[in-house]
Scaffold this motif. Structure first.
Motif, mmCIF file in Angstrom:
data_model
loop_
_atom_site.group_PDB
_atom_site.id
_atom_site.type_symbol
_atom_site.label_atom_id
_atom_site.label_comp_id
_atom_site.label_asym_id
_atom_site.label_seq_id
_atom_site.Cartn_x
_atom_site.Cartn_y
_atom_site.Cartn_z
ATOM 1 N N VAL A 138 15.777 1.555 -11.711
ATOM 2 C CA VAL A 138 14.360 1.897 -11.646
ATOM 3 C C VAL A 138 13.500 0.651 -11.482
ATOM 4 C CG1 VAL A 138 12.425 2.955 -12.871
ATOM 5 C CG2 VAL A 138 14.700 3.991 -13.003
ATOM 6 N N GLY A 139 13.789 -0.391 -12.266
ATOM 7 C CA GLY A 139 12.999 -1.614 -12.199
ATOM 8 C C GLY A 139 13.049 -2.264 -10.826
ATOM 9 N N LEU A 140 14.247 -2.391 -10.267
ATOM 10 C CA LEU A 140 14.399 -2.979 -8.937
ATOM 11 C C LEU A 140 13.677 -2.134 -7.889
ATOM 12 C CD1 LEU A 140 15.704 -5.100 -7.074
ATOM 13 C CD2 LEU A 140 17.696 -3.577 -6.908
ATOM 14 N N SER A 141 13.773 -0.836 -8.013
ATOM 15 C CA SER A 141 13.091 0.062 -7.077
ATOM 16 C C SER A 141 11.586 -0.155 -7.113
ATOM 17 C CB SER A 141 13.409 1.518 -7.411
ATOM 18 O OG SER A 141 14.797 1.751 -7.385
ATOM 19 N N THR A 142 11.038 -0.340 -8.312
ATOM 20 C CA THR A 142 9.599 -0.545 -8.457
ATOM 21 C C THR A 142 9.164 -1.873 -7.856
ATOM 22 O OG1 THR A 142 9.654 0.763 -10.501
ATOM 23 C CG2 THR A 142 7.700 -0.595 -10.113
ATOM 24 N N VAL A 143 9.943 -2.920 -8.109
ATOM 25 C CA VAL A 143 9.611 -4.242 -7.563
ATOM 26 C C VAL A 143 9.636 -4.217 -6.036
ATOM 27 C CG1 VAL A 143 10.381 -6.640 -7.372
ATOM 28 C CG2 VAL A 143 10.371 -5.506 -9.601
ATOM 29 N N LEU A 144 10.691 -3.662 -5.457
ATOM 30 C CA LEU A 144 10.793 -3.632 -3.997
ATOM 31 C C LEU A 144 9.736 -2.719 -3.372
ATOM 32 C CD1 LEU A 144 14.658 -3.684 -3.440
ATOM 33 C CD2 LEU A 144 13.021 -5.566 -3.314
ATOM 34 N N ALA A 145 9.369 -1.668 -4.085
ATOM 35 C CA ALA A 145 8.293 -0.802 -3.589
ATOM 36 C C ALA A 145 6.982 -1.583 -3.524
ATOM 37 C CB ALA A 145 8.141 0.415 -4.489
ATOM 38 N N ALA A 146 6.703 -2.382 -4.548
ATOM 39 C CA ALA A 146 5.484 -3.200 -4.539
ATOM 40 C C ALA A 146 5.545 -4.257 -3.443
ATOM 41 C CB ALA A 146 5.285 -3.864 -5.898
ATOM 42 N N VAL A 147 6.704 -4.856 -3.262
ATOM 43 C CA VAL A 147 6.879 -5.873 -2.221
ATOM 44 C C VAL A 147 6.654 -5.276 -0.831
ATOM 45 C CG1 VAL A 147 8.587 -7.381 -1.109
ATOM 46 C CG2 VAL A 147 8.366 -7.357 -3.595
ATOM 47 N N SER A 148 6.970 -3.987 -0.660
ATOM 48 C CA SER A 148 6.813 -3.343 0.647
ATOM 49 C C SER A 148 5.365 -3.317 1.114
ATOM 50 C CB SER A 148 7.367 -1.912 0.603
ATOM 51 O OG SER A 148 6.515 -1.046 -0.145
ATOM 52 N N LEU A 149 4.424 -3.519 0.186
ATOM 53 C CA LEU A 149 3.009 -3.546 0.564
ATOM 54 C C LEU A 149 2.702 -4.718 1.490
ATOM 55 C CD1 LEU A 149 1.273 -2.775 -2.864
ATOM 56 C CD2 LEU A 149 1.745 -1.187 -0.991
ATOM 57 N N VAL A 150 3.422 -5.825 1.307
ATOM 58 C CA VAL A 150 3.129 -7.028 2.093
ATOM 59 C C VAL A 150 3.459 -6.830 3.576
ATOM 60 C CG1 VAL A 150 3.558 -9.492 2.355
ATOM 61 C CG2 VAL A 150 3.426 -8.484 0.061
ATOM 62 N N PRO A 151 4.705 -6.431 3.934
ATOM 63 C CA PRO A 151 4.959 -6.184 5.357
ATOM 64 C C PRO A 151 4.105 -5.051 5.921
ATOM 65 C CG PRO A 151 6.839 -5.513 4.026
ATOM 66 C CD PRO A 151 5.937 -6.301 3.139
ATOM 67 N N LEU A 152 3.767 -4.050 5.092
ATOM 68 C CA LEU A 152 2.898 -2.977 5.566
ATOM 69 C C LEU A 152 1.529 -3.538 5.951
ATOM 70 C CD1 LEU A 152 2.310 0.029 6.026
ATOM 71 C CD2 LEU A 152 1.585 0.161 3.633
ATOM 72 N N ASP A 160 -8.025 -9.695 5.482
ATOM 73 C CA ASP A 160 -7.573 -10.696 4.512
ATOM 74 C C ASP A 160 -7.612 -10.172 3.084
ATOM 75 O OD1 ASP A 160 -7.147 -12.462 6.562
ATOM 76 O OD2 ASP A 160 -9.004 -13.588 6.260
ATOM 77 N N THR A 161 -8.625 -9.362 2.761
ATOM 78 C CA THR A 161 -8.747 -8.830 1.397
ATOM 79 C C THR A 161 -7.548 -7.962 1.043
ATOM 80 O OG1 THR A 161 -11.164 -8.830 1.540
ATOM 81 C CG2 THR A 161 -10.166 -7.436 -0.153
ATOM 82 N N ARG A 162 -7.178 -7.073 1.935
ATOM 83 C CA ARG A 162 -6.040 -6.184 1.680
ATOM 84 C C ARG A 162 -4.728 -6.960 1.651
ATOM 85 N NH1 ARG A 162 -5.914 -0.483 4.661
ATOM 86 N NH2 ARG A 162 -7.478 -0.145 3.032
ATOM 87 N N LEU A 163 -4.582 -7.944 2.517
ATOM 88 C CA LEU A 163 -3.357 -8.738 2.546
ATOM 89 C C LEU A 163 -3.190 -9.534 1.254
ATOM 90 C CD1 LEU A 163 -0.875 -9.808 4.020
ATOM 91 C CD2 LEU A 163 -2.347 -11.520 5.108
ATOM 92 N N VAL A 164 -4.267 -10.177 0.813
ATOM 93 C CA VAL A 164 -4.204 -10.940 -0.442
ATOM 94 C C VAL A 164 -3.907 -10.007 -1.606
ATOM 95 C CG1 VAL A 164 -5.564 -12.297 -2.084
ATOM 96 C CG2 VAL A 164 -5.679 -12.804 0.366
ATOM 97 N N PHE A 165 -4.555 -8.859 -1.625
ATOM 98 C CA PHE A 165 -4.305 -7.858 -2.673
ATOM 99 C C PHE A 165 -2.826 -7.469 -2.697
ATOM 100 C CE2 PHE A 165 -3.982 -3.301 -3.768
ATOM 101 C CZ PHE A 165 -4.534 -3.298 -5.042
ATOM 102 N N SER A 166 -2.246 -7.249 -1.537
ATOM 103 C CA SER A 166 -0.836 -6.862 -1.450
ATOM 104 C C SER A 166 0.077 -7.934 -2.010
ATOM 105 C CB SER A 166 -0.463 -6.570 0.010
ATOM 106 O OG SER A 166 -1.265 -5.563 0.555
ATOM 107 N N VAL A 167 -0.178 -9.187 -1.635
ATOM 108 C CA VAL A 167 0.654 -10.296 -2.099
ATOM 109 C C VAL A 167 0.527 -10.471 -3.610
ATOM 110 C CG1 VAL A 167 1.014 -12.795 -1.985
ATOM 111 C CG2 VAL A 167 0.599 -11.498 0.120
ATOM 112 N N VAL A 168 -0.712 -10.459 -4.101
ATOM 113 C CA VAL A 168 -0.937 -10.651 -5.531
ATOM 114 C C VAL A 168 -0.275 -9.543 -6.344
ATOM 115 C CG1 VAL A 168 -2.702 -10.663 -7.345
ATOM 116 C CG2 VAL A 168 -3.062 -11.982 -5.251
ATOM 117 N N LEU A 169 -0.427 -8.287 -5.901
ATOM 118 C CA LEU A 169 0.169 -7.176 -6.647
ATOM 119 C C LEU A 169 1.686 -7.206 -6.583
ATOM 120 C CD1 LEU A 169 -1.074 -4.909 -8.343
ATOM 121 C CD2 LEU A 169 -2.727 -6.142 -6.963
ATOM 122 N N ALA A 170 2.260 -7.582 -5.442
ATOM 123 C CA ALA A 170 3.715 -7.680 -5.341
ATOM 124 C C ALA A 170 4.243 -8.719 -6.316
ATOM 125 C CB ALA A 170 4.121 -8.030 -3.911
ATOM 126 N N LEU A 171 3.596 -9.875 -6.369
ATOM 127 C CA LEU A 171 4.019 -10.931 -7.293
ATOM 128 C C LEU A 171 3.815 -10.498 -8.743
ATOM 129 C CD1 LEU A 171 2.581 -14.073 -5.438
ATOM 130 C CD2 LEU A 171 4.987 -13.402 -5.643
#
Length: 206
Positions: A138-152, A160-171
Motif C-alpha cells: 500500500v505504501g509503495l503504491s501511494t508513493v508511486l501514485a503521487a510521483v505520477s503527478l510529475v510526468p502527468l 509552472d504553478t501546477r508543475l511545482v505543486f506536483s513535484v513538492v507533493l510527490a516529494l
C-alpha cells in the motif's frame, strides 16, 4: 494578509483528522494500534471498513473544502488554491489539534486534487491500483501514485504553478512514507496479499 488567512484556514481544516475525530466517538486512538498511523489504511486494518470509509470521507472532504475556499474567496491568485491544498496536507500530517501526530496526507491530497486538477485524480487512482495489484504494498503504491503527478504535469504542458505543486507533493508524500520505504528495502513491509490480482492470475494460468 488574505493569502495568509486562507493558508491558516487550510492548515486548520487539515488538522481535523478523520480517524482521530471518529476514534474519539468510539473511545479509541488508532495511533496506539496497528502501524500507529492515523490514516485510512490503519483505520481499515484496526477498526474495519465502515470506520475507514468515514475516515477517508473526512480526510478527502477537508482537502476539497480548503482548496474551494481559497479558490472562491482568495482574490483570484492562481497559486493560492495550490498552496492551500499543500497547507491542508501539512495539517493532516502534523495536526495542531492532535499533538502534531497525524496521517500521511494521501487522502487530503486526493481531496485537493478533486478541485484543482480532476484528471490527476484518475491518474493517481489508476497508478495506485495498478501498483497495488502487482506488488500488494500500500505504501509503495501511494508513493508511486503521487510521483505520477510529475510526468502527468509535464505531458499535459502544465503551467509552472501546477508543475511545482506536483513535484513538492510527490516529494512530500515520499517523505511521509519514508518508514514504508525503509521497511520495503529491509524486506519487512507488510503485504496486502488479497490485492495481488496479477499474481493470482499468473498462478491460475500456470
Amino acid at each position: 494578509m488574505t493569502a495568509a488567512l486562507f493558508l491558516l484556514i487550510a492548515y486548520l481544516l487539515g488538522s481535523l483528522s478523520g480517524s482521530l475525530l471518529l476514534g474519539r466517538l468510539r473511545g479509541v486512538d488508532i495511533r496506539t494500534l496497528g502501524s500507529g498511523n492515523a490514516g485510512g489504511t490503519n483505520a481499515l486494518r484496526t477498526q474495519g471498513w465502515k470506520f475507514a470509509l468515514g475516515t477517508v470521507l473526512v480526510d478527502v472532504g477537508k482537502g476539497v473544502l480548503a482548496v474551494w475556499l481559497a479558490q472562491a474567496y482568495g482574490g483570484g491568485a492562481a497559486w493560492l488554491p495550490y498552496a492551500a491544498g499543500l497547507a491542508a496536507v501539512v495539517g493532516h500530517v502534523w495536526p495542531v489539534f492532535h499533538g502534531f501526530r497525524g496521517g500521511k496526507g494521501a487522502g487530503t491530497l486526493v481531496g485537493a486534487l478533486l478541485v484543482l486538477w480532476p484528471l490527476a485524480v484518475l491518474v493517481l487512482i489508476a497508478t495506485w491500483l495498478l501498483v497495488l495489484s502487482i506488488g500488494g504494498y500500500v505504501g509503495l503504491s501511494t508513493v508511486l501514485a503521487a510521483v505520477s503527478l510529475v510526468p502527468l504535469a509535464v505531458l499535459t504542458a502544465a503551467d509552472d504553478t501546477r508543475l511545482v505543486f506536483s513535484v513538492v507533493l510527490a516529494l512530500f508524500i515520499a517523505f511521509t512514507h519514508r518508514g514504508n520505504l525503509a521497511r520495503l528495502r529491509a524486506g519487512t513491509e507488510p503485504r496486502f496479499e488479497r490485492a495481488r490480482i496479477w499474481s493470482r492470475l499468473r498462478r491460475g494460468a500456470a
